[in-house]
Motif scaffolding. Structure first.
Motif, mmCIF file in Angstrom:
data_model
loop_
_atom_site.group_PDB
_atom_site.id
_atom_site.type_symbol
_atom_site.label_atom_id
_atom_site.label_comp_id
_atom_site.label_asym_id
_atom_site.label_seq_id
_atom_site.Cartn_x
_atom_site.Cartn_y
_atom_site.Cartn_z
ATOM 1 N N GLY A 61 75.371 -14.472 -120.827
ATOM 2 C CA GLY A 61 76.093 -15.833 -120.991
ATOM 3 C C GLY A 61 75.156 -17.142 -120.689
ATOM 4 N N GLU A 62 75.059 -17.762 -119.322
ATOM 5 C CA GLU A 62 74.189 -18.819 -119.213
ATOM 6 C C GLU A 62 72.746 -18.321 -119.083
ATOM 7 N N TRP A 63 71.732 -19.183 -119.518
ATOM 8 C CA TRP A 63 70.496 -18.733 -119.382
ATOM 9 C C TRP A 63 69.838 -20.338 -118.918
ATOM 10 N N LEU A 64 68.867 -19.998 -117.885
ATOM 11 C CA LEU A 64 68.387 -21.410 -117.574
ATOM 12 C C LEU A 64 66.672 -21.474 -117.934
ATOM 13 N N PRO A 65 66.237 -22.469 -118.826
ATOM 14 C CA PRO A 65 64.766 -22.679 -119.412
ATOM 15 C C PRO A 65 63.923 -22.800 -117.933
ATOM 16 N N LEU A 66 62.655 -22.006 -117.907
ATOM 17 C CA LEU A 66 61.800 -22.325 -116.610
ATOM 18 C C LEU A 66 61.948 -23.535 -115.901
ATOM 19 N N PRO A 67 61.641 -24.671 -116.618
ATOM 20 C CA PRO A 67 61.677 -25.860 -116.010
ATOM 21 C C PRO A 67 63.107 -26.144 -115.227
ATOM 22 N N MET B 35 72.840 -14.354 -131.984
ATOM 23 C CA MET B 35 72.603 -14.209 -130.601
ATOM 24 C C MET B 35 72.427 -12.579 -130.290
ATOM 25 N N SER B 36 71.494 -12.270 -129.508
ATOM 26 C CA SER B 36 71.367 -10.887 -129.260
ATOM 27 C C SER B 36 72.488 -10.399 -128.490
ATOM 28 N N ASN B 37 72.357 -9.077 -128.021
ATOM 29 C CA ASN B 37 73.283 -8.360 -127.318
ATOM 30 C C ASN B 37 73.220 -8.980 -125.407
ATOM 31 N N ILE C 38 57.795 -14.836 -111.595
ATOM 32 C CA ILE C 38 58.023 -13.827 -112.621
ATOM 33 C C ILE C 38 56.842 -12.829 -112.714
ATOM 34 N N ASP C 39 55.529 -13.164 -112.641
ATOM 35 C CA ASP C 39 54.242 -12.370 -112.565
ATOM 36 C C ASP C 39 54.627 -11.375 -111.142
ATOM 37 N N ASP C 40 55.123 -11.897 -110.088
ATOM 38 C CA ASP C 40 55.220 -10.918 -108.940
ATOM 39 C C ASP C 40 56.677 -10.144 -109.013
ATOM 40 N N HIS C 41 57.254 -10.308 -110.244
ATOM 41 C CA HIS C 41 58.768 -9.239 -110.549
ATOM 42 C C HIS C 41 59.969 -9.927 -109.482
ATOM 43 N N ALA C 42 59.752 -11.064 -108.904
ATOM 44 C CA ALA C 42 60.760 -11.554 -108.305
ATOM 45 C C ALA C 42 61.840 -12.146 -108.931
ATOM 46 N N LEU C 43 61.494 -12.482 -110.453
ATOM 47 C CA LEU C 43 62.430 -12.946 -111.665
ATOM 48 C C LEU C 43 61.825 -12.243 -112.618
ATOM 49 N N VAL C 44 62.782 -12.410 -113.791
ATOM 50 C CA VAL C 44 62.575 -11.615 -114.978
ATOM 51 C C VAL C 44 62.984 -12.966 -116.015
ATOM 52 N N ALA C 45 62.210 -13.050 -116.922
ATOM 53 C CA ALA C 45 62.519 -14.144 -117.951
ATOM 54 C C ALA C 45 62.492 -13.520 -119.354
ATOM 55 N N LEU C 46 63.111 -13.814 -120.281
ATOM 56 C CA LEU C 46 63.225 -13.334 -121.703
ATOM 57 C C LEU C 46 63.214 -14.622 -122.720
ATOM 58 N N ARG C 47 62.730 -14.358 -123.829
ATOM 59 C CA ARG C 47 62.801 -15.580 -124.807
ATOM 60 C C ARG C 47 64.139 -15.670 -125.565
ATOM 61 N N VAL C 48 65.192 -16.395 -125.318
ATOM 62 C CA VAL C 48 66.352 -16.569 -125.908
ATOM 63 C C VAL C 48 66.645 -17.725 -126.534
ATOM 64 N N GLY C 49 67.642 -17.847 -127.354
ATOM 65 C CA GLY C 49 68.127 -18.895 -128.311
ATOM 66 C C GLY C 49 67.491 -18.918 -129.352
ATOM 67 N N GLU C 50 67.909 -19.883 -129.973
ATOM 68 C CA GLU C 50 67.313 -20.211 -131.428
ATOM 69 C C GLU C 50 65.826 -20.554 -131.413
ATOM 70 N N LYS D 177 63.857 -19.611 -129.060
ATOM 71 C CA LYS D 177 63.075 -18.392 -128.361
ATOM 72 C C LYS D 177 62.284 -19.133 -127.038
ATOM 73 N N ILE D 178 63.031 -19.839 -126.323
ATOM 74 C CA ILE D 178 62.635 -20.372 -124.962
ATOM 75 C C ILE D 178 62.798 -19.460 -123.734
ATOM 76 N N ARG D 179 61.833 -19.320 -123.196
ATOM 77 C CA ARG D 179 61.632 -18.524 -122.191
ATOM 78 C C ARG D 179 62.569 -18.931 -120.856
ATOM 79 N N SER D 180 63.708 -18.153 -120.399
ATOM 80 C CA SER D 180 64.548 -18.382 -119.689
ATOM 81 C C SER D 180 65.115 -17.292 -118.905
ATOM 82 N N VAL D 181 65.667 -17.816 -117.714
ATOM 83 C CA VAL D 181 66.040 -16.918 -116.806
ATOM 84 C C VAL D 181 67.788 -16.865 -116.855
ATOM 85 N N PRO D 182 68.402 -15.605 -116.777
ATOM 86 C CA PRO D 182 69.903 -15.670 -116.372
ATOM 87 C C PRO D 182 70.342 -16.628 -115.106
ATOM 88 N N ALA D 183 71.107 -17.563 -115.196
ATOM 89 C CA ALA D 183 71.548 -18.358 -114.278
ATOM 90 C C ALA D 183 72.086 -17.898 -113.138
#
Length: 117
Positions: free
Chosen positions: A9-15, A1-3, A32-44, A46-52
């Motif tokens: 802690g809790e991440w939500l997949p985009l769906p 798990m990365s820093n 995400i494109d409009d910079h209202a949200l930020v998503a990263l690829r996380v977890g084993e 590497k699913i694109r997710s957003v901090p809960a």
């Protein structure tokens, strides 16, 4: 798990984000494109997710978009700005994301703007 993964802690997949916001998945991609949200690829997988904690009471945290834009304009990558938002700051008595969730956007934006200098 990365820093950043452990820091958030809790991440939500985009769906899941789409379901929580009651919008389509394409709308989440637009946010995400409009910079209202930020998503990263996380977890084993590497699913694109957003901090809960970006979602509060079924909607995006008020003032999140403007703060993301200010940090991006300061040269922060998506990962860097998430780390900044979730790193505890003694002078705030918490984390920047907590302050945003409490409605203290002016203080956070002022701090974010100083990062550009």
């Amino acid at each position: 798990m990365s820093n950043v993964e452990s820091l958030v802690g809790e991440w939500l997949p985009l769906p899941d984000v789409a379901q929580m916001l009651n919008v389509s998945i394409t709308r989440v991609h637009s946010l995400i494109d409009d910079h209202a949200l930020v998503a990263l690829r996380v977890g084993e997988r590497k699913i694109r997710s957003v901090p809960a904690e970006f979602i509060q009471d079924g909607q995006l945290v008020d003032s999140l978009k403007g703060t993301i834009v200010v940090l991006a304009d300061a040269g922060y990558s998506d990962e860097d700005l998430i780390v900044w938002l979730f790193t505890p700051d003694e002078s705030l008595r918490g984390r920047p994301i907590d302050a945003l969730r409490e409605g203290r956007k002016t203080e956070i934006r002022r701090r974010a703007q100083t990062l550009a200098w």
